[in-house]
Design a protein around this motif. Structure first.
Motif, PDB file in Angstrom:
ATOM      1  N   UNK A 246       0.838  -1.202   0.000  1.00  0.00           N
ATOM      2  CA  UNK A 246       0.000   0.000   0.000  1.00  0.00           C
ATOM      3  C   UNK A 246       0.876   1.256   0.000  1.00  0.00           C
ATOM      4  N   UNK A 247       1.887   1.247   0.867  1.00  0.00           N
ATOM      5  CA  UNK A 247       2.872   2.326   0.891  1.00  0.00           C
ATOM      6  C   UNK A 247       3.942   2.005  -0.133  1.00  0.00           C
ATOM      7  N   UNK A 248       4.133   2.896  -1.117  1.00  0.00           N
ATOM      8  CA  UNK A 248       5.001   2.572  -2.242  1.00  0.00           C
ATOM      9  C   UNK A 248       6.355   3.253  -2.136  1.00  0.00           C
ATOM     10  N   UNK A 249       7.384   2.467  -2.311  1.00  0.00           N
ATOM     11  CA  UNK A 249       8.748   2.954  -2.441  1.00  0.00           C
ATOM     12  C   UNK A 249       8.991   3.307  -3.909  1.00  0.00           C
TER      13      UNK A 249
ATOM     14  N   UNK B 201      14.138   0.071 -10.306  1.00  0.00           N
ATOM     15  CA  UNK B 201      15.256   0.659 -11.049  1.00  0.00           C
ATOM     16  C   UNK B 201      15.737   1.930 -10.369  1.00  0.00           C
ATOM     17  N   UNK B 202      14.792   2.713  -9.839  1.00  0.00           N
ATOM     18  CA  UNK B 202      15.163   3.927  -9.115  1.00  0.00           C
ATOM     19  C   UNK B 202      15.913   3.587  -7.841  1.00  0.00           C
ATOM     20  N   UNK B 203      15.414   2.607  -7.096  1.00  0.00           N
ATOM     21  CA  UNK B 203      16.118   2.196  -5.878  1.00  0.00           C
ATOM     22  C   UNK B 203      17.536   1.744  -6.175  1.00  0.00           C
ATOM     23  N   UNK B 204      17.713   1.073  -7.316  1.00  0.00           N
ATOM     24  CA  UNK B 204      19.059   0.633  -7.695  1.00  0.00           C
ATOM     25  C   UNK B 204      19.996   1.822  -7.854  1.00  0.00           C
ATOM     26  N   UNK B 205      19.441   2.968  -8.253  1.00  0.00           N
ATOM     27  CA  UNK B 205      20.253   4.174  -8.428  1.00  0.00           C
ATOM     28  C   UNK B 205      20.790   4.701  -7.109  1.00  0.00           C
ATOM     29  N   UNK B 206      20.243   4.249  -5.989  1.00  0.00           N
ATOM     30  CA  UNK B 206      20.754   4.677  -4.689  1.00  0.00           C
ATOM     31  C   UNK B 206      22.081   4.004  -4.361  1.00  0.00           C
ATOM     32  N   UNK B 207      22.323   2.829  -4.898  1.00  0.00           N
ATOM     33  CA  UNK B 207      23.497   2.014  -4.576  1.00  0.00           C
ATOM     34  C   UNK B 207      23.617   1.827  -3.066  1.00  0.00           C
ATOM     35  N   UNK B 208      22.506   1.975  -2.352  1.00  0.00           N
ATOM     36  CA  UNK B 208      22.493   1.886  -0.899  1.00  0.00           C
ATOM     37  C   UNK B 208      21.803   0.583  -0.516  1.00  0.00           C
ATOM     38  N   UNK B 209      22.589  -0.448  -0.251  1.00  0.00           N
ATOM     39  CA  UNK B 209      22.033  -1.779  -0.039  1.00  0.00           C
ATOM     40  C   UNK B 209      21.180  -1.855   1.224  1.00  0.00           C
TER      41      UNK B 209
ATOM     42  N   UNK C  89      13.619   7.124  -1.321  1.00  0.00           N
ATOM     43  CA  UNK C  89      13.264   7.971  -2.469  1.00  0.00           C
ATOM     44  C   UNK C  89      14.290   9.085  -2.657  1.00  0.00           C
ATOM     45  N   UNK C  90      14.683   9.731  -1.577  1.00  0.00           N
ATOM     46  CA  UNK C  90      15.689  10.786  -1.674  1.00  0.00           C
ATOM     47  C   UNK C  90      17.016  10.220  -2.172  1.00  0.00           C
TER      48      UNK C  90
ATOM     49  N   UNK D 252      17.607  16.707 -13.314  1.00  0.00           N
ATOM     50  CA  UNK D 252      17.471  15.829 -12.152  1.00  0.00           C
ATOM     51  C   UNK D 252      16.698  14.582 -12.569  1.00  0.00           C
ATOM     52  N   UNK D 253      17.314  13.430 -12.433  1.00  0.00           N
ATOM     53  CA  UNK D 253      16.629  12.169 -12.716  1.00  0.00           C
ATOM     54  C   UNK D 253      15.896  11.739 -11.446  1.00  0.00           C
ATOM     55  N   UNK D 254      14.569  11.905 -11.485  1.00  0.00           N
ATOM     56  CA  UNK D 254      13.755  11.616 -10.302  1.00  0.00           C
ATOM     57  C   UNK D 254      12.873  10.382 -10.471  1.00  0.00           C
ATOM     58  N   UNK D 255      12.953   9.680 -11.591  1.00  0.00           N
ATOM     59  CA  UNK D 255      12.257   8.414 -11.785  1.00  0.00           C
ATOM     60  C   UNK D 255      10.760   8.522 -11.414  1.00  0.00           C
ATOM     61  N   UNK D 256      10.218   7.412 -10.916  1.00  0.00           N
ATOM     62  CA  UNK D 256       8.898   7.391 -10.271  1.00  0.00           C
ATOM     63  C   UNK D 256       9.132   6.883  -8.861  1.00  0.00           C
ATOM     64  N   UNK D 257       8.978   7.777  -7.897  1.00  0.00           N
ATOM     65  CA  UNK D 257       9.492   7.546  -6.550  1.00  0.00           C
ATOM     66  C   UNK D 257       8.453   7.073  -5.547  1.00  0.00           C
ATOM     67  N   UNK D 258       7.233   6.798  -6.010  1.00  0.00           N
ATOM     68  CA  UNK D 258       6.251   6.219  -5.116  1.00  0.00           C
ATOM     69  C   UNK D 258       5.497   7.230  -4.270  1.00  0.00           C
ATOM     70  N   UNK D 259       5.032   6.774  -3.132  1.00  0.00           N
ATOM     71  CA  UNK D 259       4.132   7.541  -2.275  1.00  0.00           C
ATOM     72  C   UNK D 259       4.699   8.903  -1.885  1.00  0.00           C
ATOM     73  N   UNK D 260       5.976   8.983  -1.603  1.00  0.00           N
ATOM     74  CA  UNK D 260       6.593  10.197  -1.083  1.00  0.00           C
ATOM     75  C   UNK D 260       7.331  10.985  -2.164  1.00  0.00           C
ATOM     76  N   UNK D 261       6.957  10.827  -3.410  1.00  0.00           N
ATOM     77  CA  UNK D 261       7.670  11.452  -4.527  1.00  0.00           C
ATOM     78  C   UNK D 261       7.916  12.947  -4.320  1.00  0.00           C
ATOM     79  N   UNK D 262       6.854  13.718  -4.120  1.00  0.00           N
ATOM     80  CA  UNK D 262       6.990  15.168  -4.049  1.00  0.00           C
ATOM     81  C   UNK D 262       7.883  15.631  -2.918  1.00  0.00           C
TER      82      UNK D 262
END
Length: 759
Positions: free
Chosen positions: A122-125, A129-137, A394-395, A563-573
């Protein structure tokens, strides 16, 4: 019963395709005994029933269906001929079907409940592919943990994720589900997501669920990026690029694997005995079960591989496909095939054992209703902690591609900011694709995120409509390409703005399954819109919303900040605004190469150096395009920060190493800017001469580092045979002597180098 158990044990012990790899979780002897006992009581029909999965097909809390296919499926649940359901969600709904399986069937075997929990429930991250851009495991693992918790709280105990298909083709819509083009990064992220979903693999917590490695295999290499297509792939690419993330997931203890739709060199993956029996269940010792993709067993008939349902059932089960997802093949045909001696029952017994094993591991036999708690459902789903977790990732997923003259970050006061674009105000598109449990229009829009900065002067004009109508998961996106209404109002407003922020890209449903595109530029009127505004006011910040790499050559040349902001889910804005205003310093790095145009696709960093890959630009006869540069627009691993970093003093502890001796590498990183920031330090190697041509560079290490202004740190990496070796044509991992080059930097163009020799 004792004789039956002995026979079962004897049959299983002679099956060479069920060897257990030490890297897999060891089998629990007590569980295996329970499975033996249960299987001794099962009829052949009931065993085949465990291999059958149905899609939710009626309002399960309402009256039972009457007539048609729904009636047949309902009856089969009561007969014990269903092992799993998918797309049944919510505690009340799941309890209803589970109650039928447990309390109204002869043996009371519980159902395993599956669902596509791709980037949240329900709560979307952010999209994967966007999460992969974080390189934060750690952040990626936490994101999967949140998704698992919400899904489990709604009664689901099995997800069809993570997708770990390596892909180099931006045209393919399902890039949004994966981790990009690199097998090393992909393997690390695959393991992190499995840990997030499954925890320590004990499933003691009712908030952890079984994960699925998909799509096995080579789905990301389908021809032309066209969905449900063939994959012609050489063994070198298969073993070294495609399979490593799947192997990492198996080593992490993943409990199921899903077949891919595609053929691999002419054989549908659903019936590929080599991939399923020899590699996955044999060489790797995978002891979970394999599920088909939706009706992929039945679809072998239109492929022209199986002439009818009987042949499809035989091919799939003998190859190692344990469960039929909504194909309607195993229950009607497999029992008869076994009774007639056309299929050996050992294949059925092996499949059922694997399915029952996972059900025991999930605790469903101890308590079939352990995932069904309405109080927990209300407490967990949409919690404050979950919202904070998805905002954090998302950030971290946002990538700064360009920032000339430090136009970013925006000023929080004293600056007239104009926000443009339909996507800027959208609360639906930022949710992305594959979010079937979430509610529409629940994202924080970019407009809302920026308006939350009360001291900032932000005005909004939509400009031309992005789409002709609001698309859905089941419809094609129809972009507006003719109606320029709103453009004059936007131009007039732009003339009076200090900075223009334009949110452009793809609608969230332009990527995902069956969303292949031949044109990966900004769709509809968006590039025209961008150029028109640029002519009025060139102080533009372009914020991209997309689920795949885009070809934005004109923007990259002219627009000062991207800025590449992808589709960031619930907290996008909230995430986008925090980066635009400088409250969060962007640290993301691209997990896929961005091409200059679609004609370059597939384009990827770990390519091979051909005989004339780098030639004389004054000569025609070398590997190049005559109408465009062959270099990418933005390379793999690329991403800027509001600060700057310098790399220096790359050191090896010595120059010559023995075969099993670790190579110690160090490098100094310094924050040379004025603000604190994070940098993903990336280590690449090149095996200069080998028995098989090796890529020009391969990612073999990375570390996410945060430094204060002026701070420096010495980072250490260790290269072992695991990083220096590769798979040969026989799928054997080998380490060869020779000369290796080490390259370290902030992206795949890293040019700080050192060399060593492996003797």
């Amino acid at each position: 019963m004792k004789i039956r158990q002995i026979l079962l044990f004897s049959a299983m012990s002679t099956m060479t395709f069920t060897t257990v790899n030490a890297q897999q979780s060891p089998l629990n002897p007590e569980t295996e005994k329970k499975i033996d006992l249960l299987m001794s009581k099962m009829t052949l029909e009931e065993k085949v029933g465990q291999m059958n999965q149905y899609n939710g097909f009626w309002d399960v809390t309402g009256p039972a269906p009457v007539g048609g296919d729904a009636q047949n499926k309902y009856n089969n649940i009561k007969k014990g001929l269903v092992g799993s359901m998918l797309n049944v969600r919510g505690v009340k709904e799941v309890r209803t079907v589970q109650k039928i399986a447990v309390e109204q069937t002869r043996l009371g075997i519980p159902l395993i409940i599956g669902f596509d929990v791709i980037h949240g429930y329900k709560t979307l991250a952010p999209i994967p592919l966007a999460e992969a851009a974080s390189w934060d495991l750690k952040a990626i693992e936490k994101s999967a943990e949140v998704a698992a918790a919400e899904a489990a709280a709604s009664g689901i105990n099995w997800t069809f994720a993570p997708m770990m298909d390596i892909s180099r083709d931006a045209r393919w819509g399902r890039n949004m589900e994966g981790a990009g083009e690199d097998p090393y990064l992909g393997a690390k992220i695959a393991a992190a997501r499995v840990r997030g979903f499954q925890g320590d693999n004990t499933f003691r917590s009712p908030l952890r669920i079984a994960a699925t490695a998909k799509h096995y295999a080579a789905y990301g290499f389908i021809e032309s990026g066209l969905e449900y297509n063939i994959a012609q792939i050489d063994t070198n690419t298969l073993y070294n690029q495609v399979l490593p993330p799947f192997k990492a997931a198996v080593d992490q203890g993943i409990r199921s694997v899903m077949n891919s739709f595609n053929t691999v060199n002419g054989v549908p993956a659903t019936a590929d005995r080599y991939l399923l029996r020899d590699v996955l269940k044999g060489k790797w010792g995978f002891n979970g079960f394999v599920v088909s993709d939706w009706a992929s067993i039945r679809e072998m008939i239109p492929w022209g591989f199986s002439k009818d349902e009987n042949e499809a059932a035989k091919s799939a089960v003998e190859a190692g496909t344990d469960m039929d997802m909504e194909g309607g093949i195993y229950v009607p045909y497999l029992t008869d095939l076994v009774k007639k001696g056309k299929v050996d029952q050992k294949y059925v017994d092996d499949a059922v054992r694997r399915i029952l094993r996972v059900k025991y591991e999930l605790g469903l036999f101890d308590d079939p209703y352990r995932f069904l708690d309405e109080k927990r459902e209300k407490e967990v789903i949409g919690s404050k902690a979950n919202l904070e977790a998805v905002l954090d990732v998302a950030k971290k997923s946002i990538v700064l591609l360009k920032n000339e003259k430090n136009i970013l970050p925006l000023k929080k006061s004293g600056q007239k900011i104009l926000l443009l674009g339909s996507l800027a105000a959208s609360k639906n598109s930022p949710l992305g694709s594959w979010r079937i449990a979430s509610d529409n229009n629940t994202a924080i829009s970019v407009l809302e995120g920026m308006k939350a900065y009360k001291t900032s002067s932000v005005s909004y004009v939509e400009g031309p409509k992005l789409t002709l109508e609001e698309p859905t998961f089941l419809t094609e996106v129809k972009y507006n390409s003719t109606d320029f209404s709103g453009i004059e109002e936007a131009k007039k407003a732009a003339a009076n703005a200090d900075v223009v922020v334009m949110v452009l890209g793809e609608h969230g449903f332009s990527s995902g399954e069956a969303r292949s595109r031949t044109d990966i530029t900004l769709p509809g009127l968006q590039e025209t819109f961008l150029k028109e505004i640029y002519n009025i006011n060139p102080n533009i910040v372009l914020v991209l919303n997309n689920g795949r790499p885009l070809a934005i050559s004109w923007a990259a040349e002219h627009i000062p900040a991207i800025v590449e902001a992808w589709q960031l889910g619930t907290q996008t804005g909230n995430a986008v605004a925090s980066v635009l205003y400088g409250d969060y310093n962007p640290s993301g790095k691209l997990p896929m190469t961005f091409p200059r145009n679609v004609g370059q696709v597939p384009v990827y960093y770990n390519h091979y150096s051909t005989g004339r890959f780098n030639g004389d630009p004054n000569s025609v006869f070398w590997s190049h395009y005559s109408d465009a540069e062959k270099t990418p627009l933005f390379p793999f691993g690329y991403g800027l920060s509001y600060t700057t970093f310098s790399y220096s003093d790359l050191q090896l502890d010595k120059k010559n190493y023995q075969k099993n001796e670790p190579v110690q590498v160090s490098v100094t990183l310094k924050n040379t800017g004025n603000v604190s920031g994070k940098e993903v330090v990336q280590l690449y190697i090149h095996d200069e001469f080998a028995s098989v041509v090796r890529p020009v560079r391969e990612l073999k290490g990375f570390e996410l580092v945060e430094l204060k202004p002026g701070e420096s740190r010495v980072l250490h990496f260790t290269l072992t045979g695991k990083e220096l070796g590769f798979y040969n044509a026989q799928n054997e991992f080998i380490i060869e002597p020779g000369t290796f080059k080490v390259m370290i930097g902030g992206n795949s163009d890293a040019n700080l180098t050192a060399s060593f020799t492996l003797e």
